[in-house]
Design a protein around this motif. Structure first.
Motif, short mmCIF file in Angstrom:
data_model
loop_
_atom_site.label_atom_id
_atom_site.label_comp_id
_atom_site.label_asym_id
_atom_site.label_seq_id
_atom_site.Cartn_x
_atom_site.Cartn_y
_atom_site.Cartn_z
N GLN A 101 92.07 5.18 -40.51
CA GLN A 101 93.26 5.57 -41.28
C GLN A 101 92.74 6.47 -42.79
OE1 GLN A 101 96.15 2.86 -42.69
NE2 GLN A 101 97.23 4.30 -43.97
N ALA A 102 91.84 6.05 -43.22
CA ALA A 102 91.11 6.74 -44.09
C ALA A 102 90.80 8.11 -43.88
CB ALA A 102 90.15 5.88 -45.04
N TRP A 113 88.90 2.43 -41.92
CA TRP A 113 88.47 3.59 -42.04
C TRP A 113 89.02 4.64 -41.08
CZ3 TRP A 113 86.01 4.88 -46.16
CH2 TRP A 113 85.60 4.25 -46.99
N GLU A 135 91.80 9.87 -41.19
CA GLU A 135 92.96 10.55 -41.01
C GLU A 135 93.27 11.46 -42.21
OE1 GLU A 135 95.43 8.12 -38.42
OE2 GLU A 135 94.02 8.25 -36.79
N GLU A 136 93.63 10.46 -43.28
CA GLU A 136 94.41 10.91 -44.55
C GLU A 136 93.28 11.97 -45.04
OE1 GLU A 136 96.26 8.27 -46.98
OE2 GLU A 136 97.06 7.12 -45.42
N LEU A 137 91.97 11.91 -44.91
CA LEU A 137 91.08 12.87 -45.74
C LEU A 137 91.22 14.11 -44.86
CD1 LEU A 137 88.81 13.52 -47.54
CD2 LEU A 137 87.38 12.57 -45.93
N GLN A 138 91.55 14.11 -43.41
CA GLN A 138 91.47 15.19 -42.51
C GLN A 138 92.83 16.30 -43.11
OE1 GLN A 138 91.61 13.52 -38.90
NE2 GLN A 138 89.49 14.02 -38.51
N MET A 139 93.78 15.58 -43.73
CA MET A 139 94.91 16.21 -44.13
C MET A 139 94.52 17.58 -45.08
SD MET A 139 97.87 13.74 -45.05
CE MET A 139 98.02 12.30 -44.01
N ASP A 140 93.30 17.41 -45.86
CA ASP A 140 92.65 18.63 -46.85
C ASP A 140 91.60 19.28 -46.03
OD1 ASP A 140 93.97 17.34 -48.78
OD2 ASP A 140 92.47 16.12 -49.41
N GLN A 200 84.94 9.88 -39.04
CA GLN A 200 85.15 8.44 -39.46
C GLN A 200 83.93 8.21 -40.41
OE1 GLN A 200 86.99 5.68 -37.34
NE2 GLN A 200 85.99 4.21 -38.18
#
Length: 118
Positions: free
Chosen positions: A95-96, A93, A98-103, A67
């Motif tokens: 959620q942000a 942050w 978690e969304e970044l972890q998709m990459d 995070q």
């Protein structure tokens, strides 16, 4: 200079890991042999992904630090203004991140999850 590599570090670079592994290879003690086996397992997990080569440098981010990493990354790429006030200072942050972890892909380093750019 090479230094020991631990799974307590927030950021790891595979080039540092490989360099340290080289220092452990010549007649390692029992604890060094265990350490070498652990690091070898980590590097093999990264090789099995078929992505970038550990020799080229893969940055690993500790799960508990991700995070904070997402916040730093957003600042570096200019996605946020660090002097911003409401509403930009109200970003979720968690959620942000978690969304970044998709990459990102994940590897296990002695029971600790690390993320790397997939």
């Amino acid at each position: 200079s090479t230094r020991p590599i631990y799974n307590t570090e927030d950021i790891l670079d595979t080039r540092d890991i490989l360099e340290y592994m080289e220092t452990l290879k010549d007649e390692p003690s029992e604890s060094e042999a265990e350490e070498l086996a652990s690091l070898t397992g980590l590097i093999e997990q990264l090789r099995d992904t078929g992505g970038d080569s550990p020799e080229d440098g893969i940055i690993l981010i500790r799960d508990s630090y991700f995070q904070a990493y997402a916040q730093e990354f957003a600042d570096i790429v200019g996605a946020i203004n660090r002097d911003a006030t409401w509403p930009l200072n109200c970003i979720d942050w968690e959620q942000a991140a978690e969304e970044l972890q998709m990459d990102y892909g994940e590897v296990d380093f002695d029971g600790i999850k690390y993320w790397y750019r997939a």
